[in-house]
Design a protein around this motif. Structure first.
Motif, PDB file in Angstrom:
ATOM      1  N   PHE A  86       0.878  -1.334   0.084  1.00  0.00           N
ATOM      2  CA  PHE A  86      -0.029   0.184   0.058  1.00  0.00           C
ATOM      3  C   PHE A  86       0.801   1.331  -0.001  1.00  0.00           C
ATOM      4  O   PHE A  86       2.113   1.281   0.458  1.00  0.00           O
ATOM      5  CB  PHE A  86      -0.997   0.093   1.360  1.00  0.00           C
ATOM      6  N   GLY A  87       0.289   2.292  -0.585  1.00  0.00           N
ATOM      7  CA  GLY A  87       1.062   3.603  -0.686  1.00  0.00           C
ATOM      8  C   GLY A  87       0.518   4.558  -1.613  1.00  0.00           C
ATOM      9  O   GLY A  87       0.273   4.206  -2.420  1.00  0.00           O
ATOM     10  N   THR A  88       0.350   5.782  -0.785  1.00  0.00           N
ATOM     11  CA  THR A  88      -0.042   6.966  -2.089  1.00  0.00           C
ATOM     12  C   THR A  88       0.951   7.673  -2.519  1.00  0.00           C
ATOM     13  O   THR A  88       0.819   8.204  -3.630  1.00  0.00           O
ATOM     14  CB  THR A  88      -1.071   8.019  -1.016  1.00  0.00           C
ATOM     15  N   VAL A  89       2.061   7.766  -2.154  1.00  0.00           N
ATOM     16  CA  VAL A  89       3.399   8.413  -2.792  1.00  0.00           C
ATOM     17  C   VAL A  89       4.189   7.165  -3.085  1.00  0.00           C
ATOM     18  O   VAL A  89       4.591   7.368  -4.378  1.00  0.00           O
ATOM     19  CB  VAL A  89       4.172   9.131  -1.803  1.00  0.00           C
ATOM     20  N   GLN A  91       4.983   2.797  -2.586  1.00  0.00           N
ATOM     21  CA  GLN A  91       4.611   1.449  -1.828  1.00  0.00           C
ATOM     22  C   GLN A  91       5.357   1.459  -0.547  1.00  0.00           C
ATOM     23  O   GLN A  91       6.747   1.640  -0.570  1.00  0.00           O
ATOM     24  CB  GLN A  91       4.647   0.389  -2.720  1.00  0.00           C
ATOM     25  N   ASP A 200       1.893   5.046   5.827  1.00  0.00           N
ATOM     26  CA  ASP A 200       1.457   6.287   4.683  1.00  0.00           C
ATOM     27  C   ASP A 200       0.504   7.123   5.431  1.00  0.00           C
ATOM     28  O   ASP A 200      -0.366   6.757   6.274  1.00  0.00           O
ATOM     29  CB  ASP A 200       0.685   5.538   3.718  1.00  0.00           C
ATOM     30  N   ARG A 201       0.562   8.303   5.157  1.00  0.00           N
ATOM     31  CA  ARG A 201      -0.205   9.275   6.063  1.00  0.00           C
ATOM     32  C   ARG A 201      -1.768   9.091   5.665  1.00  0.00           C
ATOM     33  O   ARG A 201      -2.487   9.306   6.649  1.00  0.00           O
ATOM     34  CB  ARG A 201       0.266  10.658   5.215  1.00  0.00           C
ATOM     35  N   PHE A 202      -2.140   8.521   4.589  1.00  0.00           N
ATOM     36  CA  PHE A 202      -3.566   8.301   4.098  1.00  0.00           C
ATOM     37  C   PHE A 202      -3.779   7.219   5.287  1.00  0.00           C
ATOM     38  O   PHE A 202      -5.176   7.242   5.706  1.00  0.00           O
ATOM     39  CB  PHE A 202      -3.562   7.801   3.048  1.00  0.00           C
ATOM     40  N   GLU A 203      -3.163   6.202   5.706  1.00  0.00           N
ATOM     41  CA  GLU A 203      -3.377   5.041   6.870  1.00  0.00           C
ATOM     42  C   GLU A 203      -3.932   5.751   8.075  1.00  0.00           C
ATOM     43  O   GLU A 203      -4.824   5.244   8.603  1.00  0.00           O
ATOM     44  CB  GLU A 203      -2.421   4.201   6.946  1.00  0.00           C
ATOM     45  N   PRO A 206      -7.093   9.064   7.043  1.00  0.00           N
ATOM     46  CA  PRO A 206      -8.061   8.870   5.783  1.00  0.00           C
ATOM     47  C   PRO A 206      -9.100   9.968   5.742  1.00  0.00           C
ATOM     48  O   PRO A 206      -9.646  10.437   6.409  1.00  0.00           O
ATOM     49  CB  PRO A 206      -8.401   7.245   5.708  1.00  0.00           C
ATOM     50  N   THR A 262       5.654   7.223   3.585  1.00  0.00           N
ATOM     51  CA  THR A 262       6.042   6.803   2.358  1.00  0.00           C
ATOM     52  C   THR A 262       6.509   8.150   1.424  1.00  0.00           C
ATOM     53  O   THR A 262       7.049   8.061   0.608  1.00  0.00           O
ATOM     54  CB  THR A 262       4.893   6.403   1.339  1.00  0.00           C
ATOM     55  N   HIS A 263       6.609   9.309   1.996  1.00  0.00           N
ATOM     56  CA  HIS A 263       6.881  10.592   1.420  1.00  0.00           C
ATOM     57  C   HIS A 263       8.300  11.081   1.830  1.00  0.00           C
ATOM     58  O   HIS A 263       9.068  12.029   1.499  1.00  0.00           O
ATOM     59  CB  HIS A 263       5.993  11.672   1.518  1.00  0.00           C
TER      60      HIS A 263
END
Length: 276
Positions: A86-89, A91, A200-203, A206, A262-263
């Motif tokens: 998983f990862g928005t920026v 994995q 990940d920040r989104f985790e 969200p 991830t960023h």
């Protein structure tokens, strides 16, 4: 070696051997020494080595004397459960590969032994301790090529395996997103444990997604639902509870840790974490 692996190798080697870490003795500075004895302070001794507790008790300054260990046993474990996919920026698994590369090259540069393990629901790979760059290249490739989908992280099994296999004291790095039932107490008694949390920040924060279908990367089971404010509130509450329990455990057991998103640049975050 594929393009992603080559990119990680070039980037991390440049950082570890170049200006970023080049002026430092090692990313593991201060770890390669063990306490030997106390002796009375002599003019010219490093004042930072004064044992203030003993000094106060005896009424005159004493310093701690350390002896340098021949080499460190650096063991890096990558927990590759399905949640790492998983990862928005980037994995999370790619960040894990960069962390492995950074720690591996730092160990080799410092003439320490480096070994790497991939674990999920069971042990998948375990390399022999080595001081060669090839061992780091291989570890990077193994992480990138590993398929974490459908694999549930079994931390209890991981602790048992490490406790049985690691006979020599190790500087033990565990790379994971650290979600679930985790108890590293047994390992912390024997080894110097450092937890590298990859998130990940989104985790952690969200946004509302509405009604949609989701797939659990660990079990591969799909489910449908409305990801509304109430659902997110309960999710965040559960994650905060998980992390609070984890941080309290780390503090109690003397386990150092750092969190890498991830960023983030893994090398910079590792340097800050190791220097704390």
């Amino acid at each position: 070696m594929n393009k992603v692996a080559k990119k990680i190798v070039l980037k991390t080697r440049k950082q570890v051997y170049g200006d970023m870490l080049g002026n430092n003795a090692s990313l593991f500075q201060g770890e390669g020494f063990e306490f030997a004895e106390l002796r009375e302070y002599v003019y010219g001794d490093d004042v930072r080595k004064i044992d203030w507790k003993t000094t106060a008790k005896l009424g005159k300054p004493f310093v701690k004397v350390y002896k340098e260990e021949r080499e460190l046993n650096v063991v890096v474990v990558t927990m590759m459960s399905g949640s790492m996919y998983f990862g928005t920026v980037k994995q999370k698994s790619d960040i894990a590969a960069e962390v492995v590369a950074t720690l591996g090259f730092s160990a080799v540069r410092n003439a320490d032994l480096f070994s790497h393990m991939i674990f999920a629901d069971r042990l998948y790979t375990l390399s022999k301790p080595s001081k060669k760059l090839f061992s780091v290249h291989k570890a990077i490739e193994e992480v990138l090529e590993f398929d974490p989908l459908g694999k549930v992280g079994d931390y209890q099994a991981l602790v048992e395996i490490l406790n049985n296999r690691l006979k020599k004291k190790a500087l033990l790095f565990i790379i994971s997103d650290f979600v679930g039932e985790i108890d590293l107490k047994l390992l912390s008694k024997k080894h110097d444990v450092f937890a590298v949390m990859v998130r990940d920040r989104f985790e952690e924060d969200p946004s509302e997604l509405g009604y949609l279908r989701l797939i659990d990367m660990e079990t591969k089971q799909s489910f449908e639902g409305n990801i509304d404010t109430g659902t997110l509130k309960n999710y965040k509450k559960a994650l905060l509870k998980n992390d609070h329990r984890l941080y309290e455990q780390f503090k109690k057991q003397g386990i150092r840790f750092t969190k890498i998103y991830t960023h983030d640049d893994p090398v910079i975050k590792l340097m800050k974490g190791m220097r704390k």
